[in-house]
Design a protein around this motif. Sequence first.
Motif, PDB file in Angstrom:
ATOM      1  N   PRO A 182       0.795  -1.234   0.000  1.00  0.00           N
ATOM      2  CA  PRO A 182       0.000   0.000   0.000  1.00  0.00           C
ATOM      3  C   PRO A 182       0.829   1.287   0.000  1.00  0.00           C
ATOM      4  O   PRO A 182       0.375   2.312  -0.485  1.00  0.00           O
ATOM      5  CB  PRO A 182      -0.827  -0.105   1.284  1.00  0.00           C
ATOM      6  N   SER A 183       2.050   1.236   0.503  1.00  0.00           N
ATOM      7  CA  SER A 183       2.871   2.450   0.533  1.00  0.00           C
ATOM      8  C   SER A 183       3.478   2.781  -0.834  1.00  0.00           C
ATOM      9  O   SER A 183       3.873   3.914  -1.076  1.00  0.00           O
ATOM     10  CB  SER A 183       3.979   2.316   1.575  1.00  0.00           C
ATOM     11  N   LYS A 184       3.548   1.798  -1.736  1.00  0.00           N
ATOM     12  CA  LYS A 184       4.160   2.016  -3.053  1.00  0.00           C
ATOM     13  C   LYS A 184       3.166   1.925  -4.204  1.00  0.00           C
ATOM     14  O   LYS A 184       3.344   2.560  -5.232  1.00  0.00           O
ATOM     15  CB  LYS A 184       5.275   0.995  -3.283  1.00  0.00           C
ATOM     16  N   THR A 185       2.135   1.125  -4.040  1.00  0.00           N
ATOM     17  CA  THR A 185       1.177   0.893  -5.117  1.00  0.00           C
ATOM     18  C   THR A 185       0.297   2.115  -5.330  1.00  0.00           C
ATOM     19  O   THR A 185      -0.272   2.646  -4.390  1.00  0.00           O
ATOM     20  CB  THR A 185       0.297  -0.332  -4.794  1.00  0.00           C
ATOM     21  N   LYS A 186       0.199   2.562  -6.570  1.00  0.00           N
ATOM     22  CA  LYS A 186      -0.658   3.696  -6.922  1.00  0.00           C
ATOM     23  C   LYS A 186      -1.916   3.244  -7.654  1.00  0.00           C
ATOM     24  O   LYS A 186      -2.927   3.918  -7.626  1.00  0.00           O
ATOM     25  CB  LYS A 186       0.105   4.707  -7.793  1.00  0.00           C
ATOM     26  N   ILE A 187      -1.835   2.105  -8.342  1.00  0.00           N
ATOM     27  CA  ILE A 187      -2.979   1.587  -9.079  1.00  0.00           C
ATOM     28  C   ILE A 187      -3.180   0.131  -8.677  1.00  0.00           C
ATOM     29  O   ILE A 187      -2.288  -0.693  -8.840  1.00  0.00           O
ATOM     30  CB  ILE A 187      -2.761   1.686 -10.599  1.00  0.00           C
TER      31      ILE A 187
END
Length: 108
Positions: free
Chosen positions: A90-95
């Motif tokens: 969740p800290s890196k995923t944008k999509i």
Amino acid sequence: MHICISKLISKIINSINSNCTVLISGATRCGKVLKFLNDCMSKKKFCNIIVTQPRRIAAISVSKQVNRERSWKDGLLVRYQVGHKKNYDPSKTKILYCTTGIFKHYFA
């Protein structure tokens, strides 16, 4: 009558800029999965996006297709979650591409 999402991109971007949550719904093949993403990224508007897919295989394959088309490392910015298999940070995923069941779980 189907409206192509490309005609609404500027309205959608404005809505994203002024709201914390935006829901985009459209007919099959109107461009909400790939066309919107490309336009959003080309305008350098980064936000967290969740895209629901009706089936597990669709969520996985579209996630991989987006990474391939954008020449991104698989699973970094664009990831998927189906069932209990969580394939994202969740800290890196944008999509995030996920099944409708996962979406309901997050927002129930």
